[in-house]
Design a protein around this motif. Structure first.
Motif, mmCIF file in Angstrom:
data_model
loop_
_atom_site.group_PDB
_atom_site.id
_atom_site.type_symbol
_atom_site.label_atom_id
_atom_site.label_comp_id
_atom_site.label_asym_id
_atom_site.label_seq_id
_atom_site.Cartn_x
_atom_site.Cartn_y
_atom_site.Cartn_z
ATOM 1 N N LEU A 106 8.767 37.637 41.303
ATOM 2 C CA LEU A 106 9.892 36.719 41.094
ATOM 3 C C LEU A 106 11.196 37.492 40.971
ATOM 4 N N GLY A 107 11.181 38.581 40.225
ATOM 5 C CA GLY A 107 12.378 39.417 40.108
ATOM 6 C C GLY A 107 12.812 40.005 41.432
ATOM 7 N N ALA A 108 11.841 40.426 42.255
ATOM 8 C CA ALA A 108 12.167 41.004 43.564
ATOM 9 C C ALA A 108 12.713 39.949 44.517
ATOM 10 N N VAL A 109 12.120 38.762 44.491
ATOM 11 C CA VAL A 109 12.593 37.689 45.375
ATOM 12 C C VAL A 109 13.997 37.238 44.964
ATOM 13 N N LEU A 110 14.263 37.210 43.660
ATOM 14 C CA LEU A 110 15.608 36.850 43.204
ATOM 15 C C LEU A 110 16.635 37.927 43.550
ATOM 16 N N ALA A 111 16.198 39.171 43.649
ATOM 17 C CA ALA A 111 17.112 40.265 43.981
ATOM 18 C C ALA A 111 17.381 40.371 45.475
ATOM 19 N N MET A 112 16.530 39.759 46.291
ATOM 20 C CA MET A 112 16.701 39.864 47.746
ATOM 21 C C MET A 112 18.064 39.393 48.239
ATOM 22 N N PRO A 113 18.555 38.203 47.840
ATOM 23 C CA PRO A 113 19.869 37.784 48.343
ATOM 24 C C PRO A 113 21.000 38.709 47.911
ATOM 25 N N VAL A 114 20.898 39.234 46.687
ATOM 26 C CA VAL A 114 21.929 40.163 46.211
ATOM 27 C C VAL A 114 21.922 41.421 47.063
ATOM 28 N N CYS A 115 20.742 41.932 47.346
ATOM 29 C CA CYS A 115 20.636 43.134 48.175
ATOM 30 C C CYS A 115 21.101 42.874 49.610
ATOM 31 N N LEU A 116 20.792 41.690 50.116
ATOM 32 C CA LEU A 116 21.209 41.356 51.477
ATOM 33 C C LEU A 116 22.736 41.304 51.574
ATOM 34 N N VAL A 117 23.371 40.694 50.595
ATOM 35 C CA VAL A 117 24.842 40.656 50.570
ATOM 36 C C VAL A 117 25.394 42.063 50.400
ATOM 37 N N LEU A 118 24.770 42.853 49.540
ATOM 38 C CA LEU A 118 25.200 44.228 49.320
ATOM 39 C C LEU A 118 25.100 45.036 50.610
ATOM 40 N N MET A 119 24.024 44.834 51.354
ATOM 41 C CA MET A 119 23.820 45.585 52.593
ATOM 42 C C MET A 119 24.762 45.109 53.697
ATOM 43 N N ARG A 120 25.034 43.821 53.753
ATOM 44 C CA ARG A 120 25.856 43.283 54.838
ATOM 45 C C ARG A 120 27.350 43.451 54.585
ATOM 46 N N GLN A 121 27.785 43.312 53.355
ATOM 47 C CA GLN A 121 29.213 43.321 53.067
ATOM 48 C C GLN A 121 29.724 44.674 52.592
ATOM 49 N N PHE A 142 28.517 47.849 53.051
ATOM 50 C CA PHE A 142 28.324 49.066 53.826
ATOM 51 C C PHE A 142 28.338 48.740 55.312
ATOM 52 N N PHE A 143 28.548 49.762 56.094
ATOM 53 C CA PHE A 143 28.471 49.586 57.532
ATOM 54 C C PHE A 143 27.005 49.602 57.929
ATOM 55 N N SER A 144 26.561 48.511 58.474
ATOM 56 C CA SER A 144 25.149 48.374 58.802
ATOM 57 C C SER A 144 24.919 48.662 60.276
ATOM 58 N N THR A 145 23.862 49.404 60.539
ATOM 59 C CA THR A 145 23.505 49.688 61.924
ATOM 60 C C THR A 145 22.403 48.748 62.396
ATOM 61 N N ARG A 146 21.865 47.951 61.479
ATOM 62 C CA ARG A 146 20.786 47.031 61.831
ATOM 63 C C ARG A 146 21.318 45.609 61.875
ATOM 64 N N SER A 147 20.590 44.763 62.573
ATOM 65 C CA SER A 147 20.972 43.354 62.632
ATOM 66 C C SER A 147 20.562 42.659 61.337
ATOM 67 N N PHE A 148 21.034 41.433 61.171
ATOM 68 C CA PHE A 148 20.711 40.634 59.986
ATOM 69 C C PHE A 148 19.201 40.460 59.853
ATOM 70 N N TRP A 149 18.523 40.187 60.956
ATOM 71 C CA TRP A 149 17.090 39.929 60.921
ATOM 72 C C TRP A 149 16.304 41.193 60.598
ATOM 73 N N GLN A 150 16.775 42.338 61.064
ATOM 74 C CA GLN A 150 16.108 43.589 60.725
ATOM 75 C C GLN A 150 16.255 43.902 59.241
ATOM 76 N N GLU A 151 17.436 43.639 58.698
ATOM 77 C CA GLU A 151 17.634 43.871 57.266
ATOM 78 C C GLU A 151 16.812 42.894 56.427
ATOM 79 N N LEU A 152 16.699 41.666 56.895
ATOM 80 C CA LEU A 152 15.885 40.683 56.185
ATOM 81 C C LEU A 152 14.407 41.098 56.205
ATOM 82 N N ALA A 153 13.939 41.582 57.340
ATOM 83 C CA ALA A 153 12.558 42.058 57.431
ATOM 84 C C ALA A 153 12.351 43.283 56.545
ATOM 85 N N TRP A 154 13.342 44.163 56.475
ATOM 86 C CA TRP A 154 13.267 45.338 55.620
ATOM 87 C C TRP A 154 13.157 44.918 54.157
#
Length: 124
Positions: A66-81, A83-95
């Motif tokens: 539950l803690g990891a699933v709740l942290a996923m959106p925060v990490c996704l925003v952190l990764m997308r906004q 830093f400069f990402s070299t991966r697509s949104f779907w690759q980061e979501l799969a990661w």
């Protein structure tokens, strides 16, 4: 008191998951990329699962997940906004989904260790 400890496990996993994600996206994972093992850093997500499972009194698998699933959106925003990402949104979501898997595997590992330790105590 037990419910507070349960929430402590969720919060612990939430914070540790974000910290591990933050360090891996801060190019600390470049050491793994240059060695030829680009996703070896995902193994660090076992740590939040183990620690949150130790803290949680019951439901030692569900609360870290539950803690990891709740942290996923925060990490996704952190990764997308952030830093400069070299991966697509779907690759980061799969990661991130694979990071949740490794976090759950860490919680299962702690349960396995508790069962083995309990079985050894039962034989003595």
């Amino acid at each position: 008191m037990k419910t507070e400890r349960g929430w402590a496990g969720v919060i612990c996993c939430f914070v540790l998951f974000i910290i591990v994600c933050f360090f891996l996206t801060l190019r600390i994972g470049d050491a793994f990329r240059t060695s030829g093992h680009s996703e070896l850093g995902l193994l660090f997500f076992v740590i939040p699962g183990v620690i949150a499972s130790v803290i949680s009194p019951k439901r030692q698998l569900m609360l870290p997940l539950l803690g990891a699933v709740l942290a996923m959106p925060v990490c996704l925003v952190l990764m997308r906004q952030g830093f400069f990402s070299t991966r697509s949104f779907w690759q980061e979501l799969a990661w991130l989904f694979s990071a949740v898997f490794w976090c759950g595997l860490g919680a299962l590992f702690w349960q396995f260790i508790r069962v083995i330790a309990g079985a050894k105590r039962g034989r003595q």
